[in-house]
Design a protein around this motif. Structure first.
Motif, short mmCIF file in Angstrom:
data_model
loop_
_atom_site.label_atom_id
_atom_site.label_comp_id
_atom_site.label_asym_id
_atom_site.label_seq_id
_atom_site.Cartn_x
_atom_site.Cartn_y
_atom_site.Cartn_z
N PRO A 128 0.73 -1.32 -0.07
CA PRO A 128 -0.23 0.12 -0.05
C PRO A 128 0.98 1.23 -0.18
CG PRO A 128 -0.80 -1.51 1.78
CD PRO A 128 0.49 -2.19 1.01
N GLY A 129 1.98 1.24 0.61
CA GLY A 129 2.91 2.41 0.51
C GLY A 129 3.30 2.97 -0.71
N LYS A 130 3.23 2.00 -1.79
CA LYS A 130 4.04 2.36 -3.04
C LYS A 130 2.83 2.95 -4.05
CE LYS A 130 7.51 -1.15 -3.70
NZ LYS A 130 8.40 -1.32 -4.86
N HIS A 131 1.52 3.32 -3.32
CA HIS A 131 0.42 3.93 -4.21
C HIS A 131 0.36 5.13 -3.59
CE1 HIS A 131 -0.26 0.01 -6.35
NE2 HIS A 131 0.02 -0.38 -5.19
N ALA A 132 0.06 6.19 -4.27
CA ALA A 132 -0.21 7.68 -4.01
C ALA A 132 -1.48 7.79 -3.36
CB ALA A 132 -0.36 8.71 -5.22
N GLY A 133 -1.59 7.89 -1.95
CA GLY A 133 -2.75 8.12 -1.28
C GLY A 133 -3.16 6.64 -0.73
N GLY A 134 -2.30 5.81 -0.82
CA GLY A 134 -2.38 4.41 -0.34
C GLY A 134 -2.43 4.44 1.32
N VAL A 135 -1.67 5.13 1.96
CA VAL A 135 -1.40 5.28 3.33
C VAL A 135 -1.48 6.76 3.86
CG1 VAL A 135 -0.16 4.66 5.45
CG2 VAL A 135 -0.01 3.18 3.51
N SER A 136 -2.74 6.85 4.65
CA SER A 136 -2.69 8.41 5.01
C SER A 136 -2.42 8.46 6.57
CB SER A 136 -4.26 8.64 4.73
OG SER A 136 -5.29 7.65 5.55
N GLY A 137 -1.97 7.28 7.09
CA GLY A 137 -1.62 7.47 8.61
C GLY A 137 -1.19 6.19 9.06
N TYR A 138 -0.78 5.90 10.35
CA TYR A 138 -0.40 4.84 11.11
C TYR A 138 -1.00 5.11 12.67
CZ TYR A 138 3.28 4.89 7.54
OH TYR A 138 4.00 4.94 6.45
N TRP A 139 -1.36 3.83 12.90
CA TRP A 139 -1.92 3.41 14.22
C TRP A 139 -1.53 2.05 14.73
CZ3 TRP A 139 -5.45 -0.91 15.00
CH2 TRP A 139 -5.61 -1.42 13.78
N ALA A 140 -1.33 1.74 16.14
CA ALA A 140 -1.00 0.51 16.71
C ALA A 140 -1.99 -0.35 17.03
CB ALA A 140 -0.34 1.12 18.06
N PRO A 141 -1.97 -1.58 16.17
CA PRO A 141 -2.85 -2.51 16.58
C PRO A 141 -2.93 -3.16 17.89
CG PRO A 141 -1.61 -3.04 14.45
CD PRO A 141 -1.10 -1.91 15.13
N SER A 142 -4.01 -3.51 18.45
CA SER A 142 -4.07 -3.93 19.73
C SER A 142 -3.51 -5.48 19.77
CB SER A 142 -5.33 -3.91 20.45
OG SER A 142 -5.98 -4.84 19.60
#
Length: 153
Positions: free
Chosen positions: A50-64
């Motif tokens: 997903p990081g290779k596509h423009a707009g594919g990742v808008s932020g990060y969060w920590a999974p529980s």
């Protein structure tokens, strides 16, 4: 969103230490919490992410822990595309994409005495074949998508 990124950046250590305990898992897994390391995990060399596509990742969060355990209980769903996915070591990155919270899986096989520490660094391998793969997990639906395997040796 800036607050969430700041909170993640302040988390120490970079990832949850050790493995996430499950009854059947042979590989180890780590949850990446620092945005810089998370971005490096998504910067794959010989497979899509997903990081290779423009707009594919808008932020990060920590999974529980519960979300990671849910994902790991469903790893067998990746077969036959991924042979024995539970035997791979894995880094998990919580990503925001199109308003949804997803978990990116960076899977790899480390040697007995690795020079890289997945607790503190992104594991980035070019080529390597089926021992190195990635996928996206949706904790809401319990489904995997975007399954990709590295190129061959």
């Amino acid at each position: 969103m800036l607050t969430a990124l700041t909170a993640l950046a302040a988390c120490t250590p970079n990832v949850r230490h050790g493995s996430v305990p499950t009854a059947i898992k042979a590989g180890q897994s780590w949850v990446v919490t620092r945005p810089l390391v998370a971005a490096q995990v998504l910067d794959t060399c010989s497979r899509d992410s997903p990081g290779k596509h423009a707009g594919g990742v808008s932020g990060y969060w920590a999974p529980s822990r519960a979300q990671v355990e849910q994902l790991e209980m469903r790893l067998s769903q990746l077969q036959p595309q991924i042979a024995e996915p539970e035997k791979s070591d894995r880094q998990y990155v919580g990503i925001e994409s199109q308003g949804r919270q997803l978990i990116y899986i960076n899977a790899f096989t480390l040697p007995d005495h690795p020079t890289i520490n997945p607790v503190r660094e992104a594991v980035r391998i070019c080529d390597g074949g089926a021992r190195f793969w990635g996928a996206v997990f949706d904790p809401q639906s319990g489904q995997f998508s975007d399954i990709a395997i590295n190129g061959s040796f």
